[in-house]
Design a protein around this motif. Structure first.
Motif, PDB file in Angstrom:
ATOM      1  N   PRO A  83       0.834  -1.210   0.000  1.00 32.61           N
ATOM      2  CA  PRO A  83       0.000   0.000   0.000  1.00 32.61           C
ATOM      3  C   PRO A  83       0.870   1.262   0.000  1.00 32.61           C
ATOM      4  CG  PRO A  83      -0.822  -1.574   1.609  1.00 32.61           C
ATOM      5  CD  PRO A  83       0.489  -2.112   1.093  1.00 32.61           C
ATOM      6  N   GLY A  84       0.565   2.179  -0.888  1.00 40.35           N
ATOM      7  CA  GLY A  84       1.328   3.414  -1.008  1.00 40.35           C
ATOM      8  C   GLY A  84       2.546   3.312  -1.896  1.00 40.35           C
ATOM      9  N   GLY A  85       2.824   2.124  -2.424  1.00 41.41           N
ATOM     10  CA  GLY A  85       3.979   1.937  -3.309  1.00 41.41           C
ATOM     11  C   GLY A  85       3.672   2.425  -4.721  1.00 41.41           C
ATOM     12  N   PRO A  86       4.681   2.456  -5.587  1.00 43.20           N
ATOM     13  CA  PRO A  86       4.494   2.917  -6.965  1.00 43.20           C
ATOM     14  C   PRO A  86       3.533   2.052  -7.782  1.00 43.20           C
ATOM     15  CG  PRO A  86       6.836   2.664  -6.456  1.00 43.20           C
ATOM     16  CD  PRO A  86       6.069   2.127  -5.305  1.00 43.20           C
ATOM     17  N   GLY A  87       3.349   0.807  -7.397  1.00 48.69           N
ATOM     18  CA  GLY A  87       2.401  -0.066  -8.087  1.00 48.69           C
ATOM     19  C   GLY A  87       3.062  -1.170  -8.874  1.00 48.69           C
ATOM     20  N   MET A  88       2.386  -2.299  -8.917  1.00 47.57           N
ATOM     21  CA  MET A  88       2.828  -3.459  -9.687  1.00 47.57           C
ATOM     22  C   MET A  88       1.588  -4.080 -10.304  1.00 47.57           C
ATOM     23  SD  MET A  88       5.064  -6.724  -8.405  1.00 47.57           S
ATOM     24  CE  MET A  88       6.696  -6.043  -8.629  1.00 47.57           C
ATOM     25  N   THR A  89       1.645  -4.367 -11.582  1.00 47.54           N
ATOM     26  CA  THR A  89       0.507  -4.911 -12.303  1.00 47.54           C
ATOM     27  C   THR A  89       0.838  -6.315 -12.801  1.00 47.54           C
ATOM     28  OG1 THR A  89      -0.096  -2.689 -13.036  1.00 47.54           O
ATOM     29  CG2 THR A  89      -1.081  -4.510 -14.232  1.00 47.54           C
ATOM     30  N   GLY A  90      -0.102  -7.226 -12.624  1.00 45.16           N
ATOM     31  CA  GLY A  90       0.063  -8.593 -13.093  1.00 45.16           C
ATOM     32  C   GLY A  90      -1.232  -9.112 -13.677  1.00 45.16           C
ATOM     33  N   ASP A  91      -1.199 -10.322 -14.201  1.00 46.86           N
ATOM     34  CA  ASP A  91      -2.421 -10.914 -14.742  1.00 46.86           C
ATOM     35  C   ASP A  91      -3.203 -11.572 -13.608  1.00 46.86           C
ATOM     36  OD1 ASP A  91      -1.166 -13.370 -14.259  1.00 46.86           O
ATOM     37  OD2 ASP A  91      -0.652 -13.695 -16.354  1.00 46.86           O
ATOM     38  N   GLY A  92      -4.246 -12.267 -13.943  1.00 44.83           N
ATOM     39  CA  GLY A  92      -5.106 -12.891 -12.946  1.00 44.83           C
ATOM     40  C   GLY A  92      -4.406 -13.909 -12.074  1.00 44.83           C
ATOM     41  N   GLY A  93      -3.271 -14.420 -12.500  1.00 44.48           N
ATOM     42  CA  GLY A  93      -2.519 -15.384 -11.717  1.00 44.48           C
ATOM     43  C   GLY A  93      -1.893 -14.797 -10.463  1.00 44.48           C
ATOM     44  N   TYR A  94      -1.898 -13.484 -10.348  1.00 41.74           N
ATOM     45  CA  TYR A  94      -1.316 -12.810  -9.189  1.00 41.74           C
ATOM     46  C   TYR A  94      -2.391 -12.191  -8.298  1.00 41.74           C
ATOM     47  CZ  TYR A  94       2.865 -13.282 -12.014  1.00 41.74           C
ATOM     48  OH  TYR A  94       3.883 -13.791 -12.767  1.00 41.74           O
ATOM     49  N   ARG A  95      -3.628 -12.553  -8.536  1.00 40.63           N
ATOM     50  CA  ARG A  95      -4.749 -11.999  -7.774  1.00 40.63           C
ATOM     51  C   ARG A  95      -4.597 -12.321  -6.289  1.00 40.63           C
ATOM     52  NH1 ARG A  95      -8.452 -13.693 -10.971  1.00 40.63           N
ATOM     53  NH2 ARG A  95      -8.673 -11.746 -12.068  1.00 40.63           N
ATOM     54  N   GLY A  96      -4.892 -11.335  -5.458  1.00 39.14           N
ATOM     55  CA  GLY A  96      -4.910 -11.543  -4.020  1.00 39.14           C
ATOM     56  C   GLY A  96      -3.613 -11.288  -3.290  1.00 39.14           C
ATOM     57  N   ILE A  97      -2.564 -10.838  -3.975  1.00 40.54           N
ATOM     58  CA  ILE A  97      -1.293 -10.596  -3.275  1.00 40.54           C
ATOM     59  C   ILE A  97      -0.933  -9.110  -3.258  1.00 40.54           C
ATOM     60  CG2 ILE A  97      -0.418 -12.912  -3.654  1.00 40.54           C
ATOM     61  CD1 ILE A  97       1.347 -11.862  -5.862  1.00 40.54           C
ATOM     62  N   GLY A  98      -1.867  -8.248  -3.629  1.00 39.36           N
ATOM     63  CA  GLY A  98      -1.644  -6.807  -3.538  1.00 39.36           C
ATOM     64  C   GLY A  98      -1.340  -6.107  -4.845  1.00 39.36           C
ATOM     65  N   MET A  99      -1.267  -6.847  -5.939  1.00 38.95           N
ATOM     66  CA  MET A  99      -0.998  -6.226  -7.241  1.00 38.95           C
ATOM     67  C   MET A  99      -2.282  -5.741  -7.889  1.00 38.95           C
ATOM     68  SD  MET A  99       1.622  -8.725  -9.148  1.00 38.95           S
ATOM     69  CE  MET A  99       2.939  -9.505  -8.284  1.00 38.95           C
ATOM     70  N   ILE A 100      -2.103  -4.910  -8.898  1.00 41.51           N
ATOM     71  CA  ILE A 100      -3.217  -4.518  -9.743  1.00 41.51           C
ATOM     72  C   ILE A 100      -3.444  -5.668 -10.715  1.00 41.51           C
ATOM     73  CG2 ILE A 100      -4.007  -2.885 -11.493  1.00 41.51           C
ATOM     74  CD1 ILE A 100      -1.974  -0.868 -10.159  1.00 41.51           C
ATOM     75  N   THR A 101      -4.631  -6.240 -10.703  1.00 45.76           N
ATOM     76  CA  THR A 101      -4.963  -7.377 -11.569  1.00 45.76           C
ATOM     77  C   THR A 101      -6.339  -7.150 -12.176  1.00 45.76           C
ATOM     78  OG1 THR A 101      -5.933  -8.599  -9.722  1.00 45.76           O
ATOM     79  CG2 THR A 101      -3.620  -9.037 -10.208  1.00 45.76           C
TER      80      THR A 101
END
Length: 170
Positions: A83-101
């Motif tokens: 939270p508050g970081g620059p951001g990380m985006t991934g596909d649906g395989g990374y859902r639930g770990i804090g990334m933008i999905t």
């Protein structure tokens, strides 16, 4: 291995399976999704599609989210998806770990028009990490398969990653 500029802005993450063939004494290499034996390699890229980092290889049967943590990338890039970081985006395989999905279609329902538009925008942004992976996989040893001693594969991957970072970032 991280490039300094990518550390300050949002990044993208995805994985690919580098073919290594069947190996005696190495379990979990077969990726049912890709239908080949290999190592799951997690890659971090900047928004322009340049490789910024790659994690340690893990057996190909690992799910992307699990491989992200085991590979060491989660620890090195934790500030981005916190939270508050620059951001990380991934596909649906990374859902639930804090990334933008992308949003998941609800069971027995449909996505709203807003959710569909959101998913399209996430997919457009994610195209850059696919380009970065394509550049990394253009190195012959990752494209045709690694057939040497498995113990040396992490060092080979680090070398290829550093050469690709040098090629892309100068």
């Amino acid at each position: 291995m991280r490039h300094a500029q990518a550390q300050r802005e949002g990044v993208l993450v995805d994985g690919f399976v580098a073919p290594v063939g069947e190996r005696k004494g190495h379990d979990g290499l077969y990726s049912g999704k890709k239908h080949l034996c290999g190592q799951n390699v997690q890659v971090v890229a900047d928004l322009d599609g340049r490789v910024a980092d790659a994690g340690d290889p893990v057996p190909g049967a690992r799910h992307d989210a699990a491989a992200f943590f085991v590979s060491g990338l989660a620890e090195r890039w934790s500030g981005h998806y916190a939270p508050g970081g620059p951001g990380m985006t991934g596909d649906g395989g990374y859902r639930g770990i804090g990334m933008i999905t992308p949003d998941r279609k609800p069971r027995g329902g449909e996505l709203t028009d807003g959710q569909k538009a959101y998913n399209r925008s996430v997919d457009r942004i994610r195209a850059a990490v696919e380009r970065a992976i394509a550049h990394l996989k253009s190195w012959k040893i990752l494209k045709t398969g690694y057939h040497r001693i498995m113990h040396d594969f992490p060092d080979i991957l680090r070398t290829v990653t550093m050469l690709e970072i040098y090629r892309a970032w100068g």
